[in-house]
Design an enzyme around this catalytic site. Sequence first.
Site, PDB file in Angstrom:
ATOM      1  N   GLN A 100       0.255  -1.725   0.049  1.00 12.67           N
ATOM      2  CA  GLN A 100      -0.046  -0.172   0.168  1.00 12.67           C
ATOM      3  C   GLN A 100       0.566   1.398   0.153  1.00 12.67           C
ATOM      4  OE1 GLN A 100      -1.885   1.538   3.194  1.00 12.67           O
ATOM      5  NE2 GLN A 100      -4.139   1.654   1.441  1.00 12.67           N
ATOM      6  N   TYR A 181      -5.830  10.336   4.139  1.00 16.91           N
ATOM      7  CA  TYR A 181      -4.897  10.787   3.353  1.00 16.91           C
ATOM      8  C   TYR A 181      -4.919  12.103   2.259  1.00 16.91           C
ATOM      9  CZ  TYR A 181      -3.610   8.342   7.349  1.00 16.91           C
ATOM     10  OH  TYR A 181      -3.285   7.413   8.470  1.00 16.91           O
ATOM     11  N   ARG A 228      -7.515   1.874  -3.426  1.00 16.58           N
ATOM     12  CA  ARG A 228      -8.352   2.020  -2.112  1.00 16.58           C
ATOM     13  C   ARG A 228      -9.082   3.534  -1.926  1.00 16.58           C
ATOM     14  NH1 ARG A 228      -8.051   0.299   4.680  1.00 16.58           N
ATOM     15  NH2 ARG A 228      -9.503  -1.491   4.482  1.00 16.58           N
ATOM     16  N   GLY A 319      -9.654  -6.292   8.678  1.00 14.74           N
ATOM     17  CA  GLY A 319      -8.172  -6.126   9.067  1.00 14.74           C
ATOM     18  C   GLY A 319      -8.017  -6.429  10.963  1.00 14.74           C
TER      19      GLY A 319
HETATM   20  C1  LIG Z   1      -4.729  -1.252  14.012  1.00 13.32           C
HETATM   21  C2  LIG Z   1      -4.560  -0.621  12.604  1.00 13.32           C
HETATM   22  C3  LIG Z   1      -4.115   0.056  11.366  1.00 13.32           C
HETATM   23  C4  LIG Z   1      -4.633   0.788  10.171  1.00 13.32           C
HETATM   24  N1  LIG Z   1      -3.510   0.470   8.941  1.00 13.32           N
HETATM   25  C5  LIG Z   1      -3.892   0.955   7.835  1.00 13.32           C
HETATM   26  C6  LIG Z   1      -3.226   1.169   6.727  1.00 13.32           C
HETATM   27  O1  LIG Z   1      -1.965   1.739   6.776  1.00 13.32           O
HETATM   28  N2  LIG Z   1      -4.321   1.763   5.673  1.00 13.32           N
HETATM   29  C7  LIG Z   1      -5.636   1.659   6.051  1.00 13.32           C
HETATM   30  O2  LIG Z   1      -5.707   1.868   4.656  1.00 13.32           O
HETATM   31  N3  LIG Z   1      -6.274   1.521   6.632  1.00 13.32           N
HETATM   32  C8  LIG Z   1      -5.610   0.906   8.127  1.00 13.32           C
HETATM   33  N4  LIG Z   1      -6.802   0.932   8.833  1.00 13.32           N
HETATM   34  C9  LIG Z   1      -7.577   0.450   8.608  1.00 13.32           C
HETATM   35  C10 LIG Z   1      -8.245  -0.906   8.578  1.00 13.32           C
HETATM   36  O3  LIG Z   1      -7.718  -1.339   7.379  1.00 13.32           O
HETATM   37  C11 LIG Z   1      -9.802  -1.470   8.097  1.00 13.32           C
HETATM   38  O4  LIG Z   1     -10.113  -0.786   7.655  1.00 13.32           O
HETATM   39  C12 LIG Z   1     -10.315  -1.298   9.420  1.00 13.32           C
HETATM   40  O5  LIG Z   1      -8.826  -2.303  10.714  1.00 13.32           O
HETATM   41  C13 LIG Z   1     -11.526  -1.872   9.456  1.00 13.32           C
HETATM   42  O6  LIG Z   1     -11.819  -3.497   9.219  1.00 13.32           O
HETATM   43  P1  LIG Z   1     -11.965  -4.355   9.990  1.00 13.32           P
HETATM   44  O7  LIG Z   1     -13.301  -4.310  10.870  1.00 13.32           O
HETATM   45  O8  LIG Z   1     -11.448  -5.580   9.359  1.00 13.32           O
HETATM   46  O9  LIG Z   1     -10.809  -4.940  11.281  1.00 13.32           O
HETATM   47  C14 LIG Z   1      -5.489   0.454   9.870  1.00 13.32           C
HETATM   48  C15 LIG Z   1      -6.364  -0.248  11.729  1.00 13.32           C
HETATM   49  C16 LIG Z   1      -6.169  -0.599  12.372  1.00 13.32           C
HETATM   50  C17 LIG Z   1      -7.345  -1.229  13.464  1.00 13.32           C
END
Ligand SMILES: Cc1cc2nc3c(=O)[nH]c(=O)nc-3n(C[C@H](O)[C@H](O)[C@H](O)COP(=O)(O)O)c2cc1C
Length: 360
Positions: A100, A181, A228, A319
């Site tokens: 990414q 971002y 994304r 995630g």
């Molecule tokens: C610890 C953490 C770090 C994350 N870092 C990113 C990231 O680097 N890039 C991004 O697009 N989303 C990031 N997210 C968002 C996740 O990709 C995802 O959209 C979010 O956790 C919801 O999905 P989930 O319910 O399966 O966790 C992050 C989320 C968490 C919890």
Amino acid sequence: MSSESLFTPFRLGAIDVRNRIAMAPLTRSRAGMDGVQTPLAVDYYGQRASAGLIITEATNISRQGRSYAYTPGIYTDAHVDAWAPVTNAVHAAGGRIVMQLWHVGRMSHVSLQEDGAAPVAPSAIQAGGNVFTEAGHLPPSMPRALATEEIAGIVEDYRSAARRAKAAGFDGVEVHAANGYLLEQFLRDSTNHREDRYGGSIENRARLSLEVVEAVAGVWGADRVGLRLSPFSTAVGDTPLDSTPMETHGYLARRLGEMGLAYLHAVEGQLHGGNGAATFDVQALRAAFGGAYIANNGYDRHRALNATASGHADMIAFGKPFIGNPDLVERLRSDVPLHEAAAATFFGGGAEGYTELVRA
Ligand SMILES: Cc1cc2nc3c(=O)[nH]c(=O)nc-3n(C[C@H](O)[C@H](O)[C@H](O)COP(=O)(O)O)c2cc1C
């Protein structure tokens, strides 16, 4: 309900994946302050290689694009050397991994910038929320608006980053145009008040994302590039929504489809706040794009099985479940309960909560 489709192979552009389960990008802040990954990252990603596709944590395309402390980069040869064993480990285990690509724009702090410079943004509008610095969580600094002539340089930084990602052995790249971002700051009229060809109309606000995708696709081929977006999330930086999110993102999706991108990946609704199905017409966005669609945000086994079986999405990105369950695919297949990861070890630190599991 059939559990077949979630576990069947799929093809995202030119990338063959062995199941429909993607690891969502997850910032874990365990690299050095120079953005160089440590060998721990090799173990971490290798442990999760049974995912059909791993999307790496957001990775800085330039020094200027950096936000949170200890996030990795892909703008020096040392970065390439540190990422190469990660892609080797994932490939050795039969997995696929894309990087990414990230420029944070205004979601940064002067202490993270070269010589204490102001972060850059489409317009000089300060973000809310906070960023993780070496001194802890601090409010983002006031950004300065990019001059029109500077923007080509940012596109070049994406192109170089894409080349370095290729040298590091990735299967492709995902352009991060979500979560408040830089590219999303340009897309939304709430954060983009420019009067040049990068501001104003939807076409102008989408221009930077499209130029970036074109540059990156020039390196990889469009069929190894995904993007994304998060049209209905304000979670990062308290970024207000665009005034016409479906039109703005629908235009972008249509143009990306015309370019033949490998996939579109959406955070459905408010980040961490449910799927937002009531406000977000995912199917209209998919139709505008016309290619493979990866859905994310709060999916559990039941919803993921439904979403792939019903054709809502081609793949589901998980995630938080992947933080606590490196063997998530097997757990979903066998319907074994999941561990909940401890939020205290999400960002920063060492092996604890990263390669060694800590339960919530
Ligand atoms: C610890 C953490 C770090 C994350 N870092 C990113 C990231 O680097 N890039 C991004 O697009 N989303 C990031 N997210 C968002 C996740 O990709 C995802 O959209 C979010 O956790 C919801 O999905 P989930 O319910 O399966 O966790 C992050 C989320 C968490 C919890």
